[in-house]
Structure formats: C-alpha cells, structure tokens
Design a protein around this motif. Structure first.
Motif, PDB file in Angstrom:
ATOM      1  N   LEU A  81      98.039 -66.820 -76.040  1.00 37.45           N
ATOM      2  CA  LEU A  81      97.059 -65.779 -75.766  1.00 37.45           C
ATOM      3  C   LEU A  81      96.336 -65.396 -77.050  1.00 37.45           C
ATOM      4  CD1 LEU A  81      95.822 -63.653 -73.822  1.00 37.45           C
ATOM      5  CD2 LEU A  81      97.751 -62.161 -74.417  1.00 37.45           C
ATOM      6  N   ILE A  83      93.454 -62.769 -78.610  1.00 35.32           N
ATOM      7  CA  ILE A  83      92.828 -61.478 -78.323  1.00 35.32           C
ATOM      8  C   ILE A  83      91.718 -61.242 -79.340  1.00 35.32           C
ATOM      9  CG2 ILE A  83      93.162 -58.984 -78.141  1.00 35.32           C
ATOM     10  CD1 ILE A  83      96.155 -59.617 -77.549  1.00 35.32           C
ATOM     11  N   ALA A 104      85.615 -69.439 -75.639  1.00 35.42           N
ATOM     12  CA  ALA A 104      86.637 -69.371 -74.592  1.00 35.42           C
ATOM     13  C   ALA A 104      86.960 -70.772 -74.076  1.00 35.42           C
ATOM     14  CB  ALA A 104      86.173 -68.468 -73.446  1.00 35.42           C
ATOM     15  N   THR A 113      94.513 -68.872 -73.650  1.00 36.47           N
ATOM     16  CA  THR A 113      93.670 -67.943 -72.915  1.00 36.47           C
ATOM     17  C   THR A 113      93.129 -66.939 -73.923  1.00 36.47           C
ATOM     18  OG1 THR A 113      95.004 -68.158 -70.923  1.00 36.47           O
ATOM     19  CG2 THR A 113      93.628 -66.189 -71.093  1.00 36.47           C
ATOM     20  N   THR A 114      91.834 -66.665 -73.871  1.00 39.13           N
ATOM     21  CA  THR A 114      91.225 -65.676 -74.756  1.00 39.13           C
ATOM     22  C   THR A 114      90.769 -64.492 -73.925  1.00 39.13           C
ATOM     23  OG1 THR A 114      90.474 -67.368 -76.309  1.00 39.13           O
ATOM     24  CG2 THR A 114      89.362 -65.240 -76.407  1.00 39.13           C
ATOM     25  N   ILE A 115      91.181 -63.302 -74.357  1.00 37.01           N
ATOM     26  CA  ILE A 115      90.674 -62.090 -73.720  1.00 37.01           C
ATOM     27  C   ILE A 115      89.902 -61.296 -74.765  1.00 37.01           C
ATOM     28  CG2 ILE A 115      92.439 -61.967 -71.917  1.00 37.01           C
ATOM     29  CD1 ILE A 115      93.845 -59.790 -73.557  1.00 37.01           C
ATOM     30  N   ARG A 116      88.871 -60.644 -74.307  1.00 41.07           N
ATOM     31  CA  ARG A 116      88.047 -59.811 -75.177  1.00 41.07           C
ATOM     32  C   ARG A 116      88.238 -58.373 -74.734  1.00 41.07           C
ATOM     33  NH1 ARG A 116      85.252 -63.467 -77.931  1.00 41.07           N
ATOM     34  NH2 ARG A 116      83.861 -62.032 -79.015  1.00 41.07           N
ATOM     35  N   ILE A 117      88.589 -57.525 -75.687  1.00 36.26           N
ATOM     36  CA  ILE A 117      88.865 -56.114 -75.388  1.00 36.26           C
ATOM     37  C   ILE A 117      87.875 -55.254 -76.167  1.00 36.26           C
ATOM     38  CG2 ILE A 117      90.573 -54.260 -75.498  1.00 36.26           C
ATOM     39  CD1 ILE A 117      92.751 -56.429 -75.488  1.00 36.26           C
ATOM     40  N   THR A 129      96.692 -50.268 -73.352  1.00 31.94           N
ATOM     41  CA  THR A 129      96.242 -51.602 -73.753  1.00 31.94           C
ATOM     42  C   THR A 129      97.436 -52.489 -74.056  1.00 31.94           C
ATOM     43  OG1 THR A 129      94.201 -50.656 -74.644  1.00 31.94           O
ATOM     44  CG2 THR A 129      94.782 -52.884 -75.367  1.00 31.94           C
ATOM     45  N   ILE A 133      98.524 -55.874 -72.078  1.00 35.23           N
ATOM     46  CA  ILE A 133      98.679 -57.154 -72.774  1.00 35.23           C
ATOM     47  C   ILE A 133     100.061 -57.734 -72.494  1.00 35.23           C
ATOM     48  CG2 ILE A 133      98.911 -58.236 -75.060  1.00 35.23           C
ATOM     49  CD1 ILE A 133      96.599 -56.315 -75.938  1.00 35.23           C
ATOM     50  N   ILE A 136      99.877 -59.237 -69.142  1.00 30.86           N
ATOM     51  CA  ILE A 136      99.154 -60.511 -69.191  1.00 30.86           C
ATOM     52  C   ILE A 136     100.066 -61.600 -69.735  1.00 30.86           C
ATOM     53  CG2 ILE A 136      97.268 -61.743 -70.354  1.00 30.86           C
ATOM     54  CD1 ILE A 136      95.691 -59.029 -70.170  1.00 30.86           C
TER      55      ILE A 136
END
Length: 148
Positions: A81, A83, A104, A113-117, A129, A133, A136
């Motif tokens: 992951l 972030i 991504a 997997t890339t998540i943008r917060i 948060t 995470i 996730i």
C-alpha cells in the motif's frame, strides 16, 4: 513528552521546536532528520503526522520511500500500500490528474495499491484516517499474498 522515534525524554524547547515545524514530538536529532526530509522531498506535514500515528498504532511503514519512479509519501510494503497526501488538490490541473492516474497504474503494475488522502482529512481526522488505513490494509492482506 517523549520523542516518537527514539522514546527519549524531551525538554520544552525540543518539544516546542518540533511541534511548530513538524507537528509531532521529536528530539533535536530526529527533528533535524525530518527537516532534511521535508526540504529534500517537500514532504507534507500531514504525511509526517500520519506516519507517526501509524507507527503508534503498530503499523510498520516507510516515509518517503522510493518506488523506482518517484518518492512515495508513506509506503506500507507488507500490505503493498502506497499513501500519497494531497496538499494542493484544490488546484489539480488536467495534466496533474493524468500524471496521478499514470502513477497509480505504475504502482498497480508493481502489485501496489496507491491511495491519495487530502491533507485536510489527516489534519482534522487523524485517528479516523489511521483506522481506515488499517481497514484498507486488512482488506488488501486478505486478497494478496503478504510479504513476511
């Protein structure tokens, strides 16, 4: 007051200086390291705060990890992951949006997997948060082979 990195007891000045510039409690040695990281990578303060909050929650992560193409704000390799903290999402151009999509894709091709917060979420909802995470990560671990 203790350093979040080395657990050393902090004096008032170390506490004050670190909180003002990094938003977390760090001794002078670790505060200098974080300041260098901020200057080198333009690391958002919220990424630093989230990194240490994840660390306190028992999540092993890396701050400003190089993925072979660019530096990732926070990487949790065991869950594959990445972030990214978006600090200027209000000003997103079409060019930046397609770059984000390409980044991504690069991550997915490497199994991450890339998540943008948005930074504002970290700033005002840090505990929520962290909990999200962790959720996730649990979902990703259930669906991928975890690196031990």
């Amino acid at each position: 007051m203790i350093c979040l990195e080395c657990k050393k007891e902090l004096g008032y000045l170390d506490h004050k200086n670190a909180m003002e510039s990094a938003g977390v409690e760090l001794c002078a040695k670790h505060h200098e390291r974080i300041k260098l990281l901020i200057n080198k990578h333009n690391t958002p303060l919220e990424a630093i705060q989230l990194y240490y909050a994840l660390k306190e929650a028992g999540v092993s992560s890396m701050l400003e990890w190089w993925d072979g193409k660019k530096s990732i704000d926070i990487a949790i390799s065991r869950a594959k992951l990445n972030i990214e903290i978006d600090s200027e999402y209000e000003k997103l151009t079409e060019h930046e949006a397609i770059n984000n999509l390409e980044e991504a894709m690069h991550s997915f091709k490497n199994g991450f997997t890339t998540i943008r917060i948005p930074h504002i979420v970290v700033r005002y909802y840090l505990n929520e948060t962290v909990n999200n995470i962790i959720g996730i990560m649990e979902g990703l671990k259930a669906n991928i082979k975890v690196i031990n």
